[in-house]
Design an enzyme around this catalytic site. Structure first.
Site, PDB file in Angstrom:
ATOM      1  N   HIS A  31       0.820  -1.215   0.000  1.00 13.20           N
ATOM      2  CA  HIS A  31       0.000   0.000   0.000  1.00 13.20           C
ATOM      3  C   HIS A  31       0.857   1.270   0.000  1.00 13.20           C
ATOM      4  O   HIS A  31       0.686   2.117  -0.893  1.00 13.20           O
ATOM      5  CB  HIS A  31      -0.993  -0.025   1.169  1.00 13.20           C
ATOM      6  CG  HIS A  31      -1.679   1.273   1.412  1.00 13.20           C
ATOM      7  ND1 HIS A  31      -2.525   1.855   0.491  1.00 13.20           N
ATOM      8  CD2 HIS A  31      -1.633   2.114   2.475  1.00 13.20           C
ATOM      9  CE1 HIS A  31      -2.969   3.009   0.982  1.00 13.20           C
ATOM     10  NE2 HIS A  31      -2.438   3.181   2.181  1.00 13.20           N
ATOM     11  N   HIS A  58       3.716   7.188   5.324  1.00 15.01           N
ATOM     12  CA  HIS A  58       2.495   7.849   5.781  1.00 15.01           C
ATOM     13  C   HIS A  58       1.718   7.104   6.873  1.00 15.01           C
ATOM     14  O   HIS A  58       1.002   7.722   7.636  1.00 15.01           O
ATOM     15  CB  HIS A  58       1.577   8.198   4.604  1.00 15.01           C
ATOM     16  CG  HIS A  58       0.750   7.071   4.080  1.00 15.01           C
ATOM     17  ND1 HIS A  58       1.215   6.182   3.127  1.00 15.01           N
ATOM     18  CD2 HIS A  58      -0.498   6.695   4.376  1.00 15.01           C
ATOM     19  CE1 HIS A  58       0.263   5.313   2.857  1.00 15.01           C
ATOM     20  NE2 HIS A  58      -0.791   5.586   3.606  1.00 15.01           N
ATOM     21  N   ASP A  59       1.855   5.811   6.968  1.00 12.33           N
ATOM     22  CA  ASP A  59       1.125   5.048   7.987  1.00 12.33           C
ATOM     23  C   ASP A  59       1.999   4.593   9.153  1.00 12.33           C
ATOM     24  O   ASP A  59       1.530   3.873  10.037  1.00 12.33           O
ATOM     25  CB  ASP A  59       0.455   3.821   7.359  1.00 12.33           C
ATOM     26  CG  ASP A  59      -0.855   4.155   6.667  1.00 12.33           C
ATOM     27  OD1 ASP A  59      -1.490   5.167   7.033  1.00 12.33           O
ATOM     28  OD2 ASP A  59      -1.252   3.402   5.759  1.00 12.33           O
ATOM     29  N   GLU A  62       0.830   5.886  12.649  1.00 14.34           N
ATOM     30  CA  GLU A  62      -0.511   5.384  12.962  1.00 14.34           C
ATOM     31  C   GLU A  62      -0.555   3.874  13.187  1.00 14.34           C
ATOM     32  O   GLU A  62      -1.289   3.396  14.053  1.00 14.34           O
ATOM     33  CB  GLU A  62      -1.430   5.761  11.796  1.00 14.34           C
ATOM     34  CG  GLU A  62      -2.886   5.546  12.014  1.00 14.34           C
ATOM     35  CD  GLU A  62      -3.701   6.118  10.864  1.00 14.34           C
ATOM     36  OE1 GLU A  62      -4.734   5.507  10.560  1.00 14.34           O
ATOM     37  OE2 GLU A  62      -3.313   7.145  10.279  1.00 14.34           O
ATOM     38  N   ASP A  63       0.218   3.133  12.425  1.00 12.25           N
ATOM     39  CA  ASP A  63       0.065   1.678  12.392  1.00 12.25           C
ATOM     40  C   ASP A  63       1.259   0.877  12.887  1.00 12.25           C
ATOM     41  O   ASP A  63       1.250  -0.352  12.811  1.00 12.25           O
ATOM     42  CB  ASP A  63      -0.249   1.221  10.961  1.00 12.25           C
ATOM     43  CG  ASP A  63      -1.603   1.717  10.478  1.00 12.25           C
ATOM     44  OD1 ASP A  63      -2.446   2.064  11.313  1.00 12.25           O
ATOM     45  OD2 ASP A  63      -1.798   1.758   9.248  1.00 12.25           O
ATOM     46  N   ASP A 120      -3.461   8.457  -1.066  1.00 10.66           N
ATOM     47  CA  ASP A 120      -3.775   7.359  -0.146  1.00 10.66           C
ATOM     48  C   ASP A 120      -5.221   6.906  -0.341  1.00 10.66           C
ATOM     49  O   ASP A 120      -5.504   5.708  -0.460  1.00 10.66           O
ATOM     50  CB  ASP A 120      -3.527   7.830   1.290  1.00 10.66           C
ATOM     51  CG  ASP A 120      -3.896   6.815   2.355  1.00 10.66           C
ATOM     52  OD1 ASP A 120      -3.677   5.610   2.146  1.00 10.66           O
ATOM     53  OD2 ASP A 120      -4.383   7.242   3.418  1.00 10.66           O
TER      54      ASP A 120
END
Length: 178
Positions: A31, A58-59, A62-63, A120
């Site tokens: 992704h 980008h994640d 957050e992840d 995204d």
């Protein structure tokens, strides 16, 4: 991916997302790579490598177990700030609903962050075939609400508008909606 920053971001994201899977079972890193590709192919900028690196990362806040300081130390303040701007506060969508939260968040993003967020969203829409019907419909409706809100509250740059047009094409197809 010629630039050292981009290669470093790819390797960092790949390590951080190790063991994570997308709904279809493929490694999660696919992704961020696709988002970075959308950014690279559609956004002409003197800061292209910073944008691509930020898209790859980008994640991570957050992840994964990545801190802002870790991003700043490894990639600099601009990349870390962009990634922070792209990060969803886990409790906020629960308070006001994800589409409302994202609409307001995206309305107030920097131009670069909004571009990455649209890339995204475009990739997430392009990858709906492997999700449940319920999740597909939720994401399609969320995206329509977000794009409608943004279209009425901000003026997109020409490069952002190109992504919005691609998003609207997918929404218009409505191939997953029941």
């Amino acid at each position: 991916m010629k630039n050292e920053l981009v290669i470093k971001a790819y390797l960092f994201a790949k390590e951080k997302h190790k063991g994570q899977l997308r709904d279809g079972g493929q490694p999660y890193i696919i992704h961020p790579i696709r988002v970075a590709r959308i950014v690279r192919e559609n956004k002409k900028s003197k800061n292209s490598d910073v944008l691509v690196a930020s898209a790859l990362l980008h994640d991570t806040l957050e992840d994964t177990y990545t801190s802002y300081k870790e991003l700043e130390d490894n990639f600099g303040e601009i990349v870390a700030s962009l990634v922070m701007e792209l990060t969803t506060a886990s409790y906020m969508p629960k308070l006001e609903g994800k589409d409302v939260y994202l609409s307001h968040k995206m309305e107030n993003m920097s131009s670069y962050a909004l571009y990455i967020k649209l890339a995204d969203r475009l990739d997430n829409l392009s990858d709906l075939a492997s999700t449940s019907d319920e999740k597909r419909i939720r994401i399609l409706n969320q995206t329509k609400n977000i794009i409608d809100y943004l279209s009425n509250h901000i003026t997109f740059t020409s490069s952002q508008q190109k992504l919005v047009d691609k998003i609207n094409n997918i929404l218009g197809e409505n191939r997953w909606k029941k």
